[in-house]
Each structure stands twice: as structure tokens, then as C-alpha cells.
Design an enzyme around this catalytic site. Sequence first.
Site, mmCIF file in Angstrom:
data_model
loop_
_atom_site.group_PDB
_atom_site.id
_atom_site.type_symbol
_atom_site.label_atom_id
_atom_site.label_comp_id
_atom_site.label_asym_id
_atom_site.label_seq_id
_atom_site.Cartn_x
_atom_site.Cartn_y
_atom_site.Cartn_z
ATOM 1 N N LYS A 30 0.462 -1.237 0.162
ATOM 2 C CA LYS A 30 -0.051 -0.585 0.031
ATOM 3 C C LYS A 30 0.977 1.223 -0.088
ATOM 4 O O LYS A 30 0.419 1.584 -0.769
ATOM 5 C CB LYS A 30 -1.171 -0.067 1.182
ATOM 6 C CG LYS A 30 -1.903 -0.873 0.820
ATOM 7 C CD LYS A 30 -3.157 -0.915 2.107
ATOM 8 C CE LYS A 30 -3.811 -2.036 2.347
ATOM 9 N NZ LYS A 30 -5.153 -1.411 3.560
ATOM 10 N N ASP A 51 -10.598 2.562 2.334
ATOM 11 C CA ASP A 51 -11.307 2.225 3.839
ATOM 12 C C ASP A 51 -11.640 3.298 4.786
ATOM 13 O O ASP A 51 -12.406 2.917 5.209
ATOM 14 C CB ASP A 51 -9.760 1.802 3.980
ATOM 15 C CG ASP A 51 -8.756 0.251 3.716
ATOM 16 O OD1 ASP A 51 -9.475 -0.520 3.235
ATOM 17 O OD2 ASP A 51 -7.032 0.705 4.467
#
Length: 281
Positions: free
Chosen positions: A71, A108
Site C-alpha cells: 500500500k 478504507d
Amino acid sequence: MSLSGNAIVAGIIGWPINHSRSPLIHGHWLQKYGIDGTYVPFAVHPDNAVDAIRSLPKIGIAGINVTVPHKVTAFNVVDVRDAASEAIGAVNTIVVQSDGSLHGSNTDAPGLLAHLQVSAPDWKPKAAPAVILGAGGSARAAVHALLEAGVPEIRIINRTKSKAENLASNFGEHIKVVNWSDRASSLAECGLLVNTTSLGMKGQQPLEMPLDDLPKTAVVYDIVYVPLETNLLATARARGNKVVDGLGMLLHQATPGFHAWFGVNPTVDEALRKVILDDLK
Ligand code: ATR
């Protein structure tokens, strides 16, 4: 469903990738909406992550999700980043633009908030402080989401205090750092408790979090989803608190990518939850 030569290809990169539930989620939606497309798990070694991401436009891939440990690499490689990924320091969704550039986002935070708002519609973000356990990537997503929603004060509690202090310095005046040993008393007057640590997850140590000081009106949210009902949620439910499990965040964070790649805004419903729950058994 079989693919035509026009099929849209998306997927997920990670190392390892075989535990990811994202192919199941996207596969469910592709079938549901009858889309000529596919979503592929790509096992990409960390040494190859930069090349793999840069190659997406060259081989006509519409975009990818990015999971552990890529990420931050994705954050550094993409050409454009959304506000959530800038705040969190990580990219989990990449959309290849028509000019071949890479747009990175972090879903998220909106996923967490969407699930919270659907599951606890009476939660009033501006009414009371929130407590977050943890200071990793998930905690950063939670902080960003809660600040966006207007939470006036967020108390961050982490075993390693320096990580909580670092997070606080990134996010500013609304963040207060509390010692791990003071976590129980930090719950006084709060409207939301979020566990973002791995404690309570199957195979991990239990989370010891006395809830005596937590107002009965507060919502308790655990991002752990194996088991679905953690000890934290069971204890909170038994004393009358509204509880929110972690599975919904996993499902909601997937929707923006699917929409961008395949052109349909998918719904998160019981049928999809059942697909994942059956797989977790
Ligand atoms: P994620 O990206 O999902 O947030 P992470 O960055 O690895 O994952 O963060 C894991 C979190 O769980 C951290 O806040 C970690 O605390 P430390 O910063 O002190 O490591 C927390 N955590 C993991 N094991 C823990 C334990 N045994 N006791 C307390 N906290 C724990």
C-alpha cells in the site's frame, strides 16, 4: 461467465494474496450484474511491486486493489492521490485513467464510515468524542473517516505510544493520545469505540478492554471480522451498546473500485455478506 475480447480486467496485488477475500467480493458482483469482466488475484513479490503497478496501463488493466505489503509502494508510484490516501499515507485502489496515468485512492476510510452509518444510523458523529485502539494503517483510516464526519475529539490509544503520538502530529489538534494503561477510563463520555488492533482476532491475543466507563449510548465497532462477533462486541452487546462488526468495512471499501473499473455502483447486501461468511467458516 465466459469473457469476450472486450472484457474488462481488474484485480488485486499483494504478497501473499491467497487469503484475500476481494476476488470473492468482486466475483460475486461481476456475476450479479452480468458484467463482461474479471477480477484476478496477482501474487506480486515486493521486489516487483513498482514494475507491476507501472505495467498496468501497458497491458490494458483497468485498475487494481492493493493489499499488504504494497500500500505504501502504491502511494509512492501513482500519479495522482485522493485526499484520503494523502492523509493515511497508503493507497489501496488504483484506477488507470484514459491517458494511462494512475489515480490512487484509499477506500478504507469511506468504507469504514459507510458501514458505520448504515449499521448505526443513530450515531451522531458531532455529539461526543471517539476512542480508537491502535495506531497502524487501519487506525489512520479510522481517524481520517471520523474527522471527515465531524467527530470533535479522537482519543488514540496504542501499546506503542510513540506511534500514537506520530499519528496525532499528522492529524492535528482534534487528536488526543492516551496511555494504553488508561484505556478503560478513556471511555468516559465517548460516543464511539473503534478497535483497529489485531487483538481479539482468531489466533491472536485477546483484547482486554473493560467497558464499565462506556456510556450505554455509545457504538462499539471492531474491524476484526474473524470471528465476526469478537469478545469486545459480545461484551458490548450484552450491556446494551450498539455493535458494528468488521465485515461490512471489507465489503464497503470494495465498492468505489468496482464502480470505477466496471461502471456499476454495486450494493452491499446480505447475499454478499453470506458469500464471505460461508468462506470464513
Ligand atoms: P493495520 O494496518 O491493520 O492497522 P498494523 O499497522 O500492523 O495493522 O497495526 C496493528 C495494530 O495492532 C498496532 O496498533 C499494534 O500496536 P503497536 O503499534 O504497539 O504494535 C496493535 N497490536 C498488535 N498486537 C498487539 C498487542 N499484543 N497488544 C497491543 N496492541 C497490539
